[in-house]
Design a protein around this motif. Sequence first.
Motif, PDB file in Angstrom:
ATOM      1  N   GLY A 115       5.615  61.722   9.467  1.00 37.88           N
ATOM      2  CA  GLY A 115       6.780  61.620  10.057  1.00 37.88           C
ATOM      3  C   GLY A 115       8.098  60.465   9.678  1.00 37.88           C
ATOM      4  O   GLY A 115       8.507  61.509   8.741  1.00 37.88           O
ATOM      5  N   TYR A 116       8.492  59.754   9.820  1.00 39.96           N
ATOM      6  CA  TYR A 116       9.770  59.247   9.173  1.00 39.96           C
ATOM      7  C   TYR A 116       9.548  59.025   8.009  1.00 39.96           C
ATOM      8  O   TYR A 116      10.599  59.998   7.399  1.00 39.96           O
ATOM      9  N   MET A 117       8.915  58.901   6.780  1.00 37.08           N
ATOM     10  CA  MET A 117       8.707  58.625   5.631  1.00 37.08           C
ATOM     11  C   MET A 117       7.649  59.657   4.707  1.00 37.08           C
ATOM     12  O   MET A 117       7.848  59.296   3.311  1.00 37.08           O
ATOM     13  N   ALA A 118       7.845  60.889   5.627  1.00 39.31           N
ATOM     14  CA  ALA A 118       6.407  62.113   4.754  1.00 39.31           C
ATOM     15  C   ALA A 118       5.622  60.531   4.021  1.00 39.31           C
ATOM     16  O   ALA A 118       5.238  61.113   2.876  1.00 39.31           O
ATOM     17  N   VAL A 119       4.554  60.743   5.064  1.00 37.47           N
ATOM     18  CA  VAL A 119       3.752  59.853   4.095  1.00 37.47           C
ATOM     19  C   VAL A 119       2.497  60.969   3.670  1.00 37.47           C
ATOM     20  O   VAL A 119       1.948  61.591   5.183  1.00 37.47           O
ATOM     21  N   ASN A 120       1.894  61.209   2.945  1.00 34.24           N
ATOM     22  CA  ASN A 120       0.761  62.205   2.499  1.00 34.24           C
ATOM     23  C   ASN A 120      -0.390  61.730   2.851  1.00 34.24           C
ATOM     24  O   ASN A 120      -0.732  60.586   3.139  1.00 34.24           O
ATOM     25  N   PRO A 121      -0.920  62.422   4.146  1.00 25.62           N
ATOM     26  CA  PRO A 121      -2.231  62.089   4.672  1.00 25.62           C
ATOM     27  C   PRO A 121      -3.616  61.369   3.758  1.00 25.62           C
ATOM     28  O   PRO A 121      -4.240  60.718   4.105  1.00 25.62           O
ATOM     29  N   ALA A 122      -3.415  62.385   2.992  1.00 29.36           N
ATOM     30  CA  ALA A 122      -4.568  61.270   1.896  1.00 29.36           C
ATOM     31  C   ALA A 122      -4.549  60.321   1.678  1.00 29.36           C
ATOM     32  O   ALA A 122      -5.107  59.462   1.882  1.00 29.36           O
ATOM     33  N   TRP A 123      -3.159  59.038   2.022  1.00 25.93           N
ATOM     34  CA  TRP A 123      -3.350  57.808   1.579  1.00 25.93           C
ATOM     35  C   TRP A 123      -4.204  56.894   3.220  1.00 25.93           C
ATOM     36  O   TRP A 123      -4.001  55.782   2.709  1.00 25.93           O
ATOM     37  N   VAL A 124      -4.144  57.520   3.908  1.00 24.09           N
ATOM     38  CA  VAL A 124      -4.624  57.209   5.410  1.00 24.09           C
ATOM     39  C   VAL A 124      -6.035  57.027   4.703  1.00 24.09           C
ATOM     40  O   VAL A 124      -6.626  55.621   4.945  1.00 24.09           O
ATOM     41  N   SER A 125      -6.919  57.394   4.076  1.00 26.29           N
ATOM     42  CA  SER A 125      -8.900  57.374   3.750  1.00 26.29           C
ATOM     43  C   SER A 125      -8.196  56.914   2.528  1.00 26.29           C
ATOM     44  O   SER A 125      -9.378  56.061   2.653  1.00 26.29           O
ATOM     45  N   LYS A 126      -6.934  56.128   1.619  1.00 29.98           N
ATOM     46  CA  LYS A 126      -7.509  55.479   0.730  1.00 29.98           C
ATOM     47  C   LYS A 126      -7.160  54.377   0.720  1.00 29.98           C
ATOM     48  O   LYS A 126      -7.579  52.990   0.507  1.00 29.98           O
ATOM     49  N   ILE A 127      -5.605  53.594   1.760  1.00 30.16           N
ATOM     50  CA  ILE A 127      -5.556  52.600   2.062  1.00 30.16           C
ATOM     51  C   ILE A 127      -4.890  52.129   3.200  1.00 30.16           C
ATOM     52  O   ILE A 127      -4.784  50.898   4.410  1.00 30.16           O
ATOM     53  N   GLY A 128      -6.023  52.533   4.270  1.00 35.53           N
ATOM     54  CA  GLY A 128      -6.029  53.099   6.100  1.00 35.53           C
ATOM     55  C   GLY A 128      -7.379  52.825   6.263  1.00 35.53           C
ATOM     56  O   GLY A 128      -8.039  52.562   5.588  1.00 35.53           O
ATOM     57  N   ASN A 129      -7.255  53.255   7.355  1.00 34.81           N
ATOM     58  CA  ASN A 129      -8.577  53.592   8.335  1.00 34.81           C
ATOM     59  C   ASN A 129      -9.203  54.814   8.830  1.00 34.81           C
ATOM     60  O   ASN A 129     -10.317  54.628   9.703  1.00 34.81           O
ATOM     61  N   GLY A 130      -8.471  55.239   8.078  1.00 34.69           N
ATOM     62  CA  GLY A 130      -8.297  56.798   8.379  1.00 34.69           C
ATOM     63  C   GLY A 130      -8.612  58.109   9.471  1.00 34.69           C
ATOM     64  O   GLY A 130      -8.408  58.992   8.901  1.00 34.69           O
ATOM     65  N   ASP A 131      -7.465  56.903   9.658  1.00 34.81           N
ATOM     66  CA  ASP A 131      -6.758  57.920  11.584  1.00 34.81           C
ATOM     67  C   ASP A 131      -5.762  58.763  10.616  1.00 34.81           C
ATOM     68  O   ASP A 131      -4.962  58.628  11.213  1.00 34.81           O
ATOM     69  N   VAL A 132      -5.819  59.840  10.733  1.00 32.63           N
ATOM     70  CA  VAL A 132      -4.161  60.435  10.048  1.00 32.63           C
ATOM     71  C   VAL A 132      -3.640  60.564  11.311  1.00 32.63           C
ATOM     72  O   VAL A 132      -2.046  60.351  11.152  1.00 32.63           O
ATOM     73  N   SER A 133      -3.653  60.457  12.773  1.00 33.72           N
ATOM     74  CA  SER A 133      -2.622  60.799  13.500  1.00 33.72           C
ATOM     75  C   SER A 133      -2.256  59.442  13.209  1.00 33.72           C
ATOM     76  O   SER A 133      -0.946  59.310  14.522  1.00 33.72           O
ATOM     77  N   THR A 134      -2.427  58.436  12.817  1.00 31.31           N
ATOM     78  CA  THR A 134      -2.059  57.063  12.985  1.00 31.31           C
ATOM     79  C   THR A 134      -0.102  56.416  12.019  1.00 31.31           C
ATOM     80  O   THR A 134       0.807  56.666  11.999  1.00 31.31           O
ATOM     81  N   LEU A 135      -0.561  58.107  11.133  1.00 29.45           N
ATOM     82  CA  LEU A 135       1.524  58.628  10.382  1.00 29.45           C
ATOM     83  C   LEU A 135       1.953  58.510  11.780  1.00 29.45           C
ATOM     84  O   LEU A 135       3.448  58.738  11.299  1.00 29.45           O
ATOM     85  N   MET A 136       1.693  58.777  12.313  1.00 26.68           N
ATOM     86  CA  MET A 136       3.233  59.697  13.986  1.00 26.68           C
ATOM     87  C   MET A 136       3.433  58.346  14.814  1.00 26.68           C
ATOM     88  O   MET A 136       4.157  58.048  14.990  1.00 26.68           O
ATOM     89  N   HIS A 137       2.720  57.125  14.224  1.00 28.41           N
ATOM     90  CA  HIS A 137       3.005  55.463  14.844  1.00 28.41           C
ATOM     91  C   HIS A 137       3.923  54.806  14.093  1.00 28.41           C
ATOM     92  O   HIS A 137       4.015  54.797  12.783  1.00 28.41           O
ATOM     93  N   LEU A 138       5.205  55.195  14.163  1.00 27.61           N
ATOM     94  CA  LEU A 138       6.826  54.170  14.388  1.00 27.61           C
ATOM     95  C   LEU A 138       6.576  52.975  13.012  1.00 27.61           C
ATOM     96  O   LEU A 138       6.437  53.705  12.111  1.00 27.61           O
ATOM     97  N   GLN A 139       5.192  52.009  13.644  1.00 25.33           N
ATOM     98  CA  GLN A 139       5.527  50.934  12.227  1.00 25.33           C
ATOM     99  C   GLN A 139       3.937  50.964  11.077  1.00 25.33           C
ATOM    100  O   GLN A 139       4.456  51.034  10.289  1.00 25.33           O
ATOM    101  N   THR A 140       3.736  51.798  11.777  1.00 23.61           N
ATOM    102  CA  THR A 140       2.105  52.215  10.711  1.00 23.61           C
ATOM    103  C   THR A 140       3.046  53.181   9.361  1.00 23.61           C
ATOM    104  O   THR A 140       2.970  53.193   8.240  1.00 23.61           O
ATOM    105  N   ASN A 141       3.963  53.806   9.707  1.00 26.01           N
ATOM    106  CA  ASN A 141       4.203  54.962   8.969  1.00 26.01           C
ATOM    107  C   ASN A 141       5.403  54.214   7.967  1.00 26.01           C
ATOM    108  O   ASN A 141       5.636  54.501   6.723  1.00 26.01           O
ATOM    109  N   PHE A 142       6.110  53.345   8.497  1.00 24.71           N
ATOM    110  CA  PHE A 142       6.507  52.993   7.624  1.00 24.71           C
ATOM    111  C   PHE A 142       6.240  51.982   7.388  1.00 24.71           C
ATOM    112  O   PHE A 142       6.455  51.673   5.764  1.00 24.71           O
TER     113      PHE A 142
END
Length: 178
Positions: free
Chosen positions: A91-118
């Motif tokens: 995505g926009y801010m090149a977020v490493n997918p590993a972060w989604v498991s550490k501080i998110g809901n585990g769904d990597v596809s959410t990183l393609m969502h504008l607000q979630t990525n930012f």
Amino acid sequence: MLDSTATIQNTAPPVAAFTRTEDRLAYLRWLAETDKKLVPFVQDATMRKEIAQTIWYEARRASLDLGLVLGSTEALSGFRKYAVAPNGAMGYMAVNPAWVSKIGNGDVSTLMHLQTNFRFGCVLLRHYLDESKGNVYTAVTKYVENNLGLAPGNPQVAAVVNNTFAAQARWAYVEQAK
């Protein structure tokens, strides 16, 4: 721990709320200026507005310089929503997918969502700024190393960091005295 579920469910960009008319007018001037600068990267006017609104909201939420977030986004993805780095950063801010498991809901596809990525990008950048006691160069370097999976000292890190700061200078906005 950050849970981005609420962010994901709300597909509209965040709407800024102001108590003072002067603050709202300053925001609208920034929005107009940023929109002009985004044209070479994003042709769709609606998308430009959504990107600018989201960056403003998430950068303010994380107490980050708007120019730094815009510069980081330009250097990391060229404002491409579907950018994917060789290590899988998304995505926009090149977020490493590993972060989604550490501080998110585990769904990597959410990183393609504008607000979630930012949101992730700004939270992580704030984390690195706090960790480096406000040293912006160190924070951006750690962000690039950790999100792009590059070893310290890798010349690509220095190139992305330098591009970030060059872009930050171009995105700087100075309110004109009225």
